[in-house]
Design a protein around this motif. Structure first.
Motif, PDB file in Angstrom:
ATOM      1  N   LEU A  63       0.836  -1.203   0.000  1.00 17.71           N
ATOM      2  CA  LEU A  63       0.000   0.000   0.000  1.00 17.71           C
ATOM      3  C   LEU A  63       0.872   1.254   0.000  1.00 17.71           C
ATOM      4  O   LEU A  63       0.668   2.172  -0.788  1.00 17.71           O
ATOM      5  N   GLN A  64       1.844   1.295   0.890  1.00 20.75           N
ATOM      6  CA  GLN A  64       2.697   2.479   0.993  1.00 20.75           C
ATOM      7  C   GLN A  64       3.498   2.710  -0.285  1.00 20.75           C
ATOM      8  O   GLN A  64       3.714   3.859  -0.700  1.00 20.75           O
ATOM      9  N   SER A  65       3.919   1.639  -0.943  1.00 17.99           N
ATOM     10  CA  SER A  65       4.658   1.769  -2.206  1.00 17.99           C
ATOM     11  C   SER A  65       3.758   2.304  -3.322  1.00 17.99           C
ATOM     12  O   SER A  65       4.199   3.123  -4.139  1.00 17.99           O
ATOM     13  N   ALA A  66       2.504   1.855  -3.355  1.00 16.03           N
ATOM     14  CA  ALA A  66       1.559   2.374  -4.352  1.00 16.03           C
ATOM     15  C   ALA A  66       1.308   3.861  -4.131  1.00 16.03           C
ATOM     16  O   ALA A  66       1.279   4.653  -5.082  1.00 16.03           O
ATOM     17  N   LEU A  67       1.137   4.249  -2.871  1.00 16.32           N
ATOM     18  CA  LEU A  67       0.913   5.660  -2.554  1.00 16.32           C
ATOM     19  C   LEU A  67       2.121   6.504  -2.945  1.00 16.32           C
ATOM     20  O   LEU A  67       1.976   7.606  -3.492  1.00 16.32           O
ATOM     21  N   ALA A  68       3.321   5.983  -2.704  1.00 16.32           N
ATOM     22  CA  ALA A  68       4.543   6.708  -3.069  1.00 16.32           C
ATOM     23  C   ALA A  68       4.649   6.865  -4.581  1.00 16.32           C
ATOM     24  O   ALA A  68       5.070   7.919  -5.075  1.00 16.32           O
ATOM     25  N   ALA A  69       4.271   5.833  -5.337  1.00 16.97           N
ATOM     26  CA  ALA A  69       4.317   5.913  -6.807  1.00 16.97           C
ATOM     27  C   ALA A  69       3.344   6.970  -7.324  1.00 16.97           C
ATOM     28  O   ALA A  69       3.682   7.744  -8.233  1.00 16.97           O
ATOM     29  N   LEU A  70       2.140   7.012  -6.748  1.00 16.59           N
ATOM     30  CA  LEU A  70       1.172   8.031  -7.158  1.00 16.59           C
ATOM     31  C   LEU A  70       1.646   9.426  -6.774  1.00 16.59           C
ATOM     32  O   LEU A  70       1.500  10.379  -7.544  1.00 16.59           O
ATOM     33  N   ASP A  71       2.213   9.566  -5.596  1.00 20.65           N
ATOM     34  CA  ASP A  71       2.735  10.851  -5.141  1.00 20.65           C
ATOM     35  C   ASP A  71       3.841  11.335  -6.081  1.00 20.65           C
ATOM     36  O   ASP A  71       3.873  12.509  -6.478  1.00 20.65           O
ATOM     37  N   ALA A  72       4.755  10.426  -6.455  1.00 22.60           N
ATOM     38  CA  ALA A  72       5.861  10.799  -7.340  1.00 22.60           C
ATOM     39  C   ALA A  72       5.349  11.270  -8.704  1.00 22.60           C
ATOM     40  O   ALA A  72       5.904  12.190  -9.300  1.00 22.60           O
ATOM     41  N   GLU A  73       4.279  10.640  -9.185  1.00 20.94           N
ATOM     42  CA  GLU A  73       3.729  10.997 -10.499  1.00 20.94           C
ATOM     43  C   GLU A  73       2.886  12.266 -10.461  1.00 20.94           C
ATOM     44  O   GLU A  73       2.910  13.071 -11.378  1.00 20.94           O
ATOM     45  N   THR A  74       2.104  12.430  -9.401  1.00 17.80           N
ATOM     46  CA  THR A  74       1.114  13.517  -9.359  1.00 17.80           C
ATOM     47  C   THR A  74       1.486  14.666  -8.438  1.00 17.80           C
ATOM     48  O   THR A  74       0.933  15.757  -8.566  1.00 17.80           O
ATOM     49  N   GLY A  75       2.334  14.400  -7.457  1.00 11.84           N
ATOM     50  CA  GLY A  75       2.629  15.406  -6.444  1.00 11.84           C
ATOM     51  C   GLY A  75       1.519  15.538  -5.419  1.00 11.84           C
ATOM     52  O   GLY A  75       1.546  16.438  -4.578  1.00 11.84           O
ATOM     53  N   LEU A  76       0.551  14.611  -5.464  1.00 10.26           N
ATOM     54  CA  LEU A  76      -0.578  14.646  -4.526  1.00 10.26           C
ATOM     55  C   LEU A  76      -0.317  13.675  -3.372  1.00 10.26           C
ATOM     56  O   LEU A  76       0.199  12.581  -3.579  1.00 10.26           O
ATOM     57  N   PRO A  77      -0.716  14.049  -2.154  1.00 13.25           N
ATOM     58  CA  PRO A  77      -0.409  13.238  -0.968  1.00 13.25           C
ATOM     59  C   PRO A  77      -1.437  12.149  -0.697  1.00 13.25           C
ATOM     60  O   PRO A  77      -2.066  12.111   0.361  1.00 13.25           O
ATOM     61  N   TYR A  78      -1.643  11.222  -1.643  1.00 13.45           N
ATOM     62  CA  TYR A  78      -2.643  10.172  -1.454  1.00 13.45           C
ATOM     63  C   TYR A  78      -2.401   9.395  -0.162  1.00 13.45           C
ATOM     64  O   TYR A  78      -1.264   9.162   0.234  1.00 13.45           O
ATOM     65  N   VAL A  79      -3.493   8.992   0.471  1.00 14.01           N
ATOM     66  CA  VAL A  79      -3.474   8.059   1.590  1.00 14.01           C
ATOM     67  C   VAL A  79      -4.441   6.940   1.238  1.00 14.01           C
ATOM     68  O   VAL A  79      -5.209   7.058   0.275  1.00 14.01           O
ATOM     69  N   GLY A  80      -4.426   5.844   1.993  1.00 11.24           N
ATOM     70  CA  GLY A  80      -5.284   4.738   1.603  1.00 11.24           C
ATOM     71  C   GLY A  80      -5.736   3.862   2.746  1.00 11.24           C
ATOM     72  O   GLY A  80      -5.163   3.880   3.840  1.00 11.24           O
ATOM     73  N   GLU A  81      -6.769   3.096   2.458  1.00 15.09           N
ATOM     74  CA  GLU A  81      -7.324   2.105   3.374  1.00 15.09           C
ATOM     75  C   GLU A  81      -7.486   0.797   2.612  1.00 15.09           C
ATOM     76  O   GLU A  81      -7.771   0.805   1.414  1.00 15.09           O
ATOM     77  N   LEU A  82      -7.300  -0.303   3.318  1.00 14.45           N
ATOM     78  CA  LEU A  82      -7.453  -1.626   2.722  1.00 14.45           C
ATOM     79  C   LEU A  82      -8.710  -2.296   3.238  1.00 14.45           C
ATOM     80  O   LEU A  82      -9.071  -2.139   4.399  1.00 14.45           O
ATOM     81  N   ALA A  83      -9.358  -3.053   2.360  1.00 13.59           N
ATOM     82  CA  ALA A  83     -10.539  -3.825   2.735  1.00 13.59           C
ATOM     83  C   ALA A  83     -10.187  -5.313   2.688  1.00 13.59           C
ATOM     84  O   ALA A  83      -9.214  -5.708   2.064  1.00 13.59           O
ATOM     85  N   GLN A  84     -11.001  -6.106   3.322  1.00 14.94           N
ATOM     86  CA  GLN A  84     -10.726  -7.531   3.402  1.00 14.94           C
ATOM     87  C   GLN A  84     -11.329  -8.302   2.235  1.00 14.94           C
ATOM     88  O   GLN A  84     -12.244  -7.849   1.574  1.00 14.94           O
ATOM     89  N   CYS A  85     -10.773  -9.482   2.032  1.00 20.01           N
ATOM     90  CA  CYS A  85     -11.281 -10.410   1.031  1.00 20.01           C
ATOM     91  C   CYS A  85     -11.105 -11.809   1.607  1.00 20.01           C
ATOM     92  O   CYS A  85      -9.997 -12.195   1.984  1.00 20.01           O
ATOM     93  N   ASP A  86     -12.194 -12.559   1.682  1.00 18.47           N
ATOM     94  CA  ASP A  86     -12.147 -13.892   2.294  1.00 18.47           C
ATOM     95  C   ASP A  86     -11.408 -14.928   1.451  1.00 18.47           C
ATOM     96  O   ASP A  86     -11.030 -15.969   1.943  1.00 18.47           O
ATOM     97  N   ARG A  87     -11.220 -14.639   0.157  1.00 18.28           N
ATOM     98  CA  ARG A  87     -10.632 -15.628  -0.740  1.00 18.28           C
ATOM     99  C   ARG A  87      -9.116 -15.530  -0.863  1.00 18.28           C
ATOM    100  O   ARG A  87      -8.514 -16.270  -1.616  1.00 18.28           O
ATOM    101  N   GLY A  88      -8.487 -14.597  -0.187  1.00 16.99           N
ATOM    102  CA  GLY A  88      -7.031 -14.488  -0.275  1.00 16.99           C
ATOM    103  C   GLY A  88      -6.550 -13.075  -0.014  1.00 16.99           C
ATOM    104  O   GLY A  88      -7.341 -12.186   0.298  1.00 16.99           O
ATOM    105  N   PRO A  89      -5.244 -12.852  -0.207  1.00 20.44           N
ATOM    106  CA  PRO A  89      -4.643 -11.560   0.131  1.00 20.44           C
ATOM    107  C   PRO A  89      -4.754 -10.525  -0.991  1.00 20.44           C
ATOM    108  O   PRO A  89      -3.826  -9.771  -1.241  1.00 20.44           O
ATOM    109  N   PHE A  90      -5.875 -10.516  -1.703  1.00 21.26           N
ATOM    110  CA  PHE A  90      -6.024  -9.568  -2.805  1.00 21.26           C
ATOM    111  C   PHE A  90      -7.286  -8.739  -2.666  1.00 21.26           C
ATOM    112  O   PHE A  90      -7.999  -8.471  -3.617  1.00 21.26           O
ATOM    113  N   GLY A  91      -7.526  -8.297  -1.447  1.00 22.89           N
ATOM    114  CA  GLY A  91      -8.683  -7.444  -1.195  1.00 22.89           C
ATOM    115  C   GLY A  91      -8.534  -6.097  -1.880  1.00 22.89           C
ATOM    116  O   GLY A  91      -7.466  -5.752  -2.393  1.00 22.89           O
TER     117      GLY A  91
END
Length: 164
Positions: A63-91
């Motif tokens: 998550l933090q790496s994705a936010l850093a990539a978006l920040d580097a491209e846009t200059g915007l300070p994105y933050v994020g939240e993760l949701a769950q998925c019962d079928r595996g680690p790809f929520g």
């Protein structure tokens, strides 16, 4: 993705919806070039993303790496939240610009106690106008139309939920 201006006097929220295959995980490493490229020239205020594969592990490094990539491209300070998925680690994930959007409540913050009907539900406010809105992000079962319909039925009442 196409954007249109809001009516005069109405708040404007730019939203992107993206199915990010395997969360950018390729050969054991993250590559966020597809996520950055998919945005094109649009600077979305809110990104609803499916398949944040492995983003919760290792201290939420994905998550933090994705936010850093978006920040580097846009200059915007994105933050994020993760949701769950019962079928595996790809929520799914919700990424947002906190300058434009304020998170009021994330119902998926405690996965062990989050009811099925509130998974991936966020209550937000558009800064400046104070306009409240809800956003839902879920990764439904791709193998069964019947199961997807059942999962959709759990969210049919979300318009009436309020944060405390």
């Amino acid at each position: 993705m196409a954007l249109r201006d809001s009516s005069p006097g109405q708040p404007n929220l730019r939203v992107a919806v993206f199915n990010f295959e395997a969360g950018g995980l390729r050969d054991g490493r993250y590559n966020f070039s597809d996520l950055v490229r998919a945005r094109g020239p649009v600077r979305a205020d809110l990104v609803l993303l499916c398949e944040a594969k492995g983003w919760a592990g290792d201290g939420r490094r994905g998550l933090q790496s994705a936010l850093a990539a978006l920040d580097a491209e846009t200059g915007l300070p994105y933050v994020g939240e993760l949701a769950q998925c019962d079928r595996g680690p790809f929520g799914p994930a919700v990424l947002y610009n906190p300058v434009v959007v304020r998170l009021r409540c994330w119902h998926d913050a405690t996965p062990a106690t989050t009811p099925d009907d509130k998974r991936g539900l966020g209550e937000f406010e558009l800064r400046g106008s104070g306009a409240p809105f809800s956003a839902v992000v879920q990764h439904w079962d791709p193998r069964s139309l019947v199961r997807r319909r059942q999962e959709a039925e759990t969210v049919d009442r979300w318009g009436s939920i309020r944060c405390r």
